[in-house]
Design a protein around this motif. Structure first.
Motif, PDB file in Angstrom:
ATOM      1  N   GLN A  49       0.866  -1.183   0.000  1.00 25.77           N
ATOM      2  CA  GLN A  49       0.000   0.000   0.000  1.00 25.77           C
ATOM      3  C   GLN A  49       0.903   1.234   0.000  1.00 25.77           C
ATOM      4  O   GLN A  49       1.326   1.703   1.044  1.00 25.77           O
ATOM      5  CB  GLN A  49      -0.917   0.003   1.230  1.00 25.77           C
ATOM      6  CG  GLN A  49      -1.814  -1.209   1.328  1.00 25.77           C
ATOM      7  CD  GLN A  49      -2.755  -1.316   0.132  1.00 25.77           C
ATOM      8  OE1 GLN A  49      -3.322  -0.331  -0.318  1.00 25.77           O
ATOM      9  NE2 GLN A  49      -2.891  -2.523  -0.380  1.00 25.77           N
ATOM     10  N   THR A  51       0.269   4.337  -1.075  1.00 26.60           N
ATOM     11  CA  THR A  51      -0.420   5.629  -1.109  1.00 26.60           C
ATOM     12  C   THR A  51      -0.937   5.944   0.296  1.00 26.60           C
ATOM     13  O   THR A  51      -2.106   5.695   0.609  1.00 26.60           O
ATOM     14  CB  THR A  51      -1.582   5.611  -2.122  1.00 26.60           C
ATOM     15  OG1 THR A  51      -2.414   4.497  -1.825  1.00 26.60           O
ATOM     16  CG2 THR A  51      -1.073   5.517  -3.544  1.00 26.60           C
ATOM     17  N   ASP A  53      -2.385   7.976   3.555  1.00 24.27           N
ATOM     18  CA  ASP A  53      -3.465   8.965   3.623  1.00 24.27           C
ATOM     19  C   ASP A  53      -3.053  10.265   4.315  1.00 24.27           C
ATOM     20  O   ASP A  53      -3.845  11.209   4.364  1.00 24.27           O
ATOM     21  CB  ASP A  53      -4.681   8.360   4.336  1.00 24.27           C
ATOM     22  CG  ASP A  53      -4.319   7.836   5.716  1.00 24.27           C
ATOM     23  OD1 ASP A  53      -3.124   7.853   6.066  1.00 24.27           O
ATOM     24  OD2 ASP A  53      -5.236   7.402   6.428  1.00 24.27           O
ATOM     25  N   LEU A  81       6.222   9.245   0.718  1.00 23.50           N
ATOM     26  CA  LEU A  81       5.347   8.650  -0.300  1.00 23.50           C
ATOM     27  C   LEU A  81       4.011   9.373  -0.433  1.00 23.50           C
ATOM     28  O   LEU A  81       3.316   9.208  -1.438  1.00 23.50           O
ATOM     29  CB  LEU A  81       5.116   7.168  -0.014  1.00 23.50           C
ATOM     30  CG  LEU A  81       6.333   6.260  -0.207  1.00 23.50           C
ATOM     31  CD1 LEU A  81       5.950   4.812   0.044  1.00 23.50           C
ATOM     32  CD2 LEU A  81       6.940   6.417  -1.577  1.00 23.50           C
ATOM     33  N   PHE A  82       3.634  10.192   0.526  1.00 23.41           N
ATOM     34  CA  PHE A  82       2.412  10.967   0.409  1.00 23.41           C
ATOM     35  C   PHE A  82       2.536  11.996  -0.714  1.00 23.41           C
ATOM     36  O   PHE A  82       1.584  12.250  -1.434  1.00 23.41           O
ATOM     37  CB  PHE A  82       2.117  11.680   1.733  1.00 23.41           C
ATOM     38  CG  PHE A  82       0.835  12.457   1.724  1.00 23.41           C
ATOM     39  CD1 PHE A  82      -0.382  11.817   1.838  1.00 23.41           C
ATOM     40  CD2 PHE A  82       0.857  13.835   1.601  1.00 23.41           C
ATOM     41  CE1 PHE A  82      -1.563  12.537   1.826  1.00 23.41           C
ATOM     42  CE2 PHE A  82      -0.310  14.573   1.579  1.00 23.41           C
ATOM     43  CZ  PHE A  82      -1.541  13.918   1.710  1.00 23.41           C
ATOM     44  N   SER A  83       3.722  12.569  -0.872  1.00 27.57           N
ATOM     45  CA  SER A  83       3.931  13.581  -1.905  1.00 27.57           C
ATOM     46  C   SER A  83       4.226  12.925  -3.231  1.00 27.57           C
ATOM     47  O   SER A  83       4.171  13.511  -4.253  1.00 27.57           O
ATOM     48  CB  SER A  83       5.063  14.522  -1.530  1.00 27.57           C
ATOM     49  OG  SER A  83       6.257  13.810  -1.365  1.00 27.57           O
TER      50      SER A  83
END
Length: 83
Positions: A49, A51, A53, A81-83
């Motif tokens: 996973q 992506t 939150d 990894l959020f950006s």
């Protein structure tokens, strides 16, 4: 064979000097990493996973080395990894 007063002996070194060729010394290979068996220690906490939150929840990094004229330089990258 008779030798004249002139030294006519030619060696590879003399030819190389005339042509401006120099030998290049290559450093022997040095092992810089040791491969451990991390299978028992590593856990798949992301479960593929990629992506998240929210920011600052999952970070990813990588390191590599680049050969230059003066030796190796190391390049590391760290991303959220959020950006």
């Amino acid at each position: 064979m008779e030798r004249s007063s002139q030294n006519v002996e030619r060696t590879v070194g003399k030819y190389m000097k005339e042509m401006g060729i120099k030998a290049k010394w290559v450093k022997p290979w040095t092992i810089t990493t040791i491969d451990f068996d991390f299978n028992n220690e590593l856990q798949n906490i992301l479960n593929e996973q990629f992506t998240p939150d929210r920011p600052n929840a999952v970070w990813c990094s990588d390191i590599t080395y680049i050969l230059t004229n003066k030796g190796f330089v190391y390049l590391t990258s760290i991303i959220d990894l959020f950006s």
